[in-house]
Design an enzyme around this catalytic site. Structure first.
Site, PDB file in Angstrom:
ATOM      1  N   TYR A 283      13.987  24.221 -25.070  1.00  0.00           N
ATOM      2  CA  TYR A 283      14.655  25.363 -25.714  1.00  0.00           C
ATOM      3  C   TYR A 283      14.661  25.260 -27.240  1.00  0.00           C
ATOM      4  O   TYR A 283      14.994  26.211 -27.931  1.00  0.00           O
ATOM      5  CB  TYR A 283      16.103  25.496 -25.218  1.00  0.00           C
ATOM      6  CG  TYR A 283      16.226  25.809 -23.740  1.00  0.00           C
ATOM      7  CD1 TYR A 283      15.102  26.025 -22.948  1.00  0.00           C
ATOM      8  CD2 TYR A 283      17.462  25.904 -23.129  1.00  0.00           C
ATOM      9  CE1 TYR A 283      15.212  26.304 -21.596  1.00  0.00           C
ATOM     10  CE2 TYR A 283      17.587  26.190 -21.776  1.00  0.00           C
ATOM     11  CZ  TYR A 283      16.451  26.383 -21.023  1.00  0.00           C
ATOM     12  OH  TYR A 283      16.562  26.666 -19.683  1.00  0.00           O
TER      13      TYR A 283
ATOM     14  N   LYS B 296      11.248  14.639 -14.253  1.00  0.00           N
ATOM     15  CA  LYS B 296      10.014  15.018 -13.550  1.00  0.00           C
ATOM     16  C   LYS B 296       8.943  14.026 -14.008  1.00  0.00           C
ATOM     17  O   LYS B 296       7.893  14.385 -14.553  1.00  0.00           O
ATOM     18  CB  LYS B 296       9.662  16.476 -13.905  1.00  0.00           C
ATOM     19  CG  LYS B 296       8.534  17.079 -13.114  1.00  0.00           C
ATOM     20  CD  LYS B 296       8.885  17.367 -11.670  1.00  0.00           C
ATOM     21  CE  LYS B 296       7.667  17.907 -10.935  1.00  0.00           C
ATOM     22  NZ  LYS B 296       7.827  17.933  -9.477  1.00  0.00           N
TER      23      LYS B 296
ATOM     24  N   ASP C 200      12.939  18.410  -8.487  1.00  0.00           N
ATOM     25  CA  ASP C 200      12.786  19.233  -7.281  1.00  0.00           C
ATOM     26  C   ASP C 200      13.602  18.651  -6.124  1.00  0.00           C
ATOM     27  O   ASP C 200      14.239  19.388  -5.359  1.00  0.00           O
ATOM     28  CB  ASP C 200      11.305  19.426  -6.892  1.00  0.00           C
ATOM     29  CG  ASP C 200      10.443  18.223  -7.211  1.00  0.00           C
ATOM     30  OD1 ASP C 200      10.930  17.282  -7.870  1.00  0.00           O
ATOM     31  OD2 ASP C 200       9.276  18.209  -6.790  1.00  0.00           O
TER      32      ASP C 200
ATOM     33  N   ASP D 123      20.194  23.286 -17.203  1.00  0.00           N
ATOM     34  CA  ASP D 123      20.544  24.710 -17.210  1.00  0.00           C
ATOM     35  C   ASP D 123      20.464  25.259 -15.784  1.00  0.00           C
ATOM     36  O   ASP D 123      21.365  25.939 -15.296  1.00  0.00           O
ATOM     37  CB  ASP D 123      19.539  25.435 -18.137  1.00  0.00           C
ATOM     38  CG  ASP D 123      19.940  26.868 -18.402  1.00  0.00           C
ATOM     39  OD1 ASP D 123      21.048  27.272 -18.003  1.00  0.00           O
ATOM     40  OD2 ASP D 123      19.130  27.595 -19.010  1.00  0.00           O
TER      41      ASP D 123
ATOM     42  N   ASP E 201      23.853  25.816 -12.748  1.00  0.00           N
ATOM     43  CA  ASP E 201      24.155  27.093 -12.089  1.00  0.00           C
ATOM     44  C   ASP E 201      24.069  26.944 -10.575  1.00  0.00           C
ATOM     45  O   ASP E 201      24.863  27.523  -9.830  1.00  0.00           O
ATOM     46  CB  ASP E 201      23.212  28.204 -12.572  1.00  0.00           C
ATOM     47  CG  ASP E 201      23.808  28.943 -13.763  1.00  0.00           C
ATOM     48  OD1 ASP E 201      24.682  28.358 -14.442  1.00  0.00           O
ATOM     49  OD2 ASP E 201      23.414  30.094 -14.017  1.00  0.00           O
TER      50      ASP E 201
END
Ligand code: NAD
Length: 353
Positions: free
Chosen positions: A141, A191, A223, A247, A251
């Protein structure tokens, strides 16, 4: 104790729920003999309307010289034009940058009496108590270059995922320290089978682990973590990860609790004031109706007591008051009940001991 708290209500239901969090803090101050002093400043859409900027120097400076910041939410349809030069979210980003807040903490706990309102099966949700620690100021980001360009007749867009070892180290170290007061188990999510930045993340996490021999560390691919948060969420204690993975996973984790209105967050840096806010947005669909669930904001006030003011007993007093009120049937509209924002808070305050 005396503490100066800046209140940034923001937009939509933001001012409604922060007002309730202040009432809960006042009940704590009265019960435990503290003096909390509040000052209010604009942020987000309301600040754009009144000053032309989503975060003025005056607001930022007030936050910098405070002990802690209580934030509501920013944004709404009035300021939604994606081409607008000034946007409410710039207020949040400016605040994070200005205060050096590199870690976002989201505790997710399930309440026995609310298990049925979660979209997940009740038996999977029993005893869920996970603290997600998300890196907040690095990664995809913020990385440069960030461009859109025409190459050989095609349009291509580039974002950059970049991390320095010191950025990883400080947030992983915080996760380890936070797990000390909990079950002493850190899961670092990356990852590393694909990304170089993740390999550095994993290596740095292992280095931090060497300095914390009493705490268990395991690594999980993002994952797999997404899957396990749904299939066996109670197995997590502290989960730490980089900005974008965090992020998405925060959620996802919020759905374990059943309603967005229930969850708090804390954003912390090194030493300065932290920012405490519910995870939900400004909920324009219910703003002004007096029916927003104040629990996320009230639990954010508990985090403020814990992390910025180091008042652990007072933080627990709020958390157990929420638990008792919920167990005894206090329900706002999002929880399938009829209590207004104010009455929901009254119920909670009545259980503060
Ligand atoms: P939202 O969280 O505001 O609302 C999503 C849904 O959850 C809505 O139906 C809302 O009514 C409900 N809800 C949220 N909080 C609730 C509460 N406390 N009690 C009861 N119900 C609640 O998300 P959205 O609708 O996607 O976004 C609305 C605006 O908020 C947008 O402008 C968005 O950019 C902004 N936003 C701000 C933040 C922030 O300030 N940190 C975070 C997310 C979204």
């Amino acid at each position: 104790m005396k503490a100066r708290i800046v209140v940034l209500g923001g937009d939509g239901i933001g001012p409604e729920v922060t007002a309730e969090a202040v009432r809960a803090l006042n009940a704590i101050a009265k019960q435990f003999g503290h003096a909390f002093e509040y000052s209010e400043y604009p942020i987000g859409g309301i600040s754009i309307d009144t000053t032309g900027s989503a975060l003025t120097d005056q607001t930022l400076n007030a936050c910098k010289s405070s002990d802690a910041v209580l934030l509501g939410a920013v944004g709404g349809p009035k300021w939604d034009d994606p081409n607008a030069k000034v946007r409410p979210e710039q207020g949040l980003l400016g605040l994070r940058k200005g205060l050096g807040l590199y870690a976002n903490l989201r505790p997710v706990k399930t309440y026995q009496s609310l298990l049925e309102i979660s979209p997940l099966k009740s038996e999977r949700l029993k005893d869920v108590d996970v603290l997600v620690v998300r890196e907040l100021t690095g990664g995809l980001y913020f990385g440069e270059p960030r461009v859109r360009e025409r190459v050989n007749g095609y349009v291509r867009a580039v974002d950059t995922l970049v991390y320095h070892d010191y950025e990883i180290e400080r947030v992983v170290k915080l996760a380890f320290e936070l797990s000390r007061g909990r079950r002493k188990k850190v899961t670092s999510v990356d990852k590393a089978n694909v990304l170089e930045s993740s390999r550095l993340w994993r290596q740095t996490a292992n280095t931090v682990k060497e300095k914390h021999p009493d705490i268990a560390l395991d690594h999980m691919l993002v994952d797999t973590a997404a899957m396990r948060l749904i299939s066996s969420p109670a197995n997590f204690d502290v989960l730490v990860t980089e900005n974008m993975f965090g992020d998405i996973l925060t959620d996802e984790a919020s759905m374990l609790a059943g309603s967005m209105g229930m969850l708090p967050s804390a954003s912390l840096g090194d030493g300065g004031p932290g920012v405490y806010e519910p995870i939900h947005g400004s909920a324009p669909d219910i703003a002004g109706k007096g029916i927003a669930n104040p629990v996320g904001a009230i639990l954010s006030a508990a985090l403020l007591l814990r992390y910025s003011l180091k008042l652990e007993n007072e933080a627990r007093a709020i958390e157990s008051a929420v638990e008792t009120a919920i167990a005894r049937g206090a329900r706002s509209a999002d929880l399938g009940g009829t209590l207004t924002t104010r009455h929901m808070t009254d119920e909670i305050i009545s259980h503060i001991r």
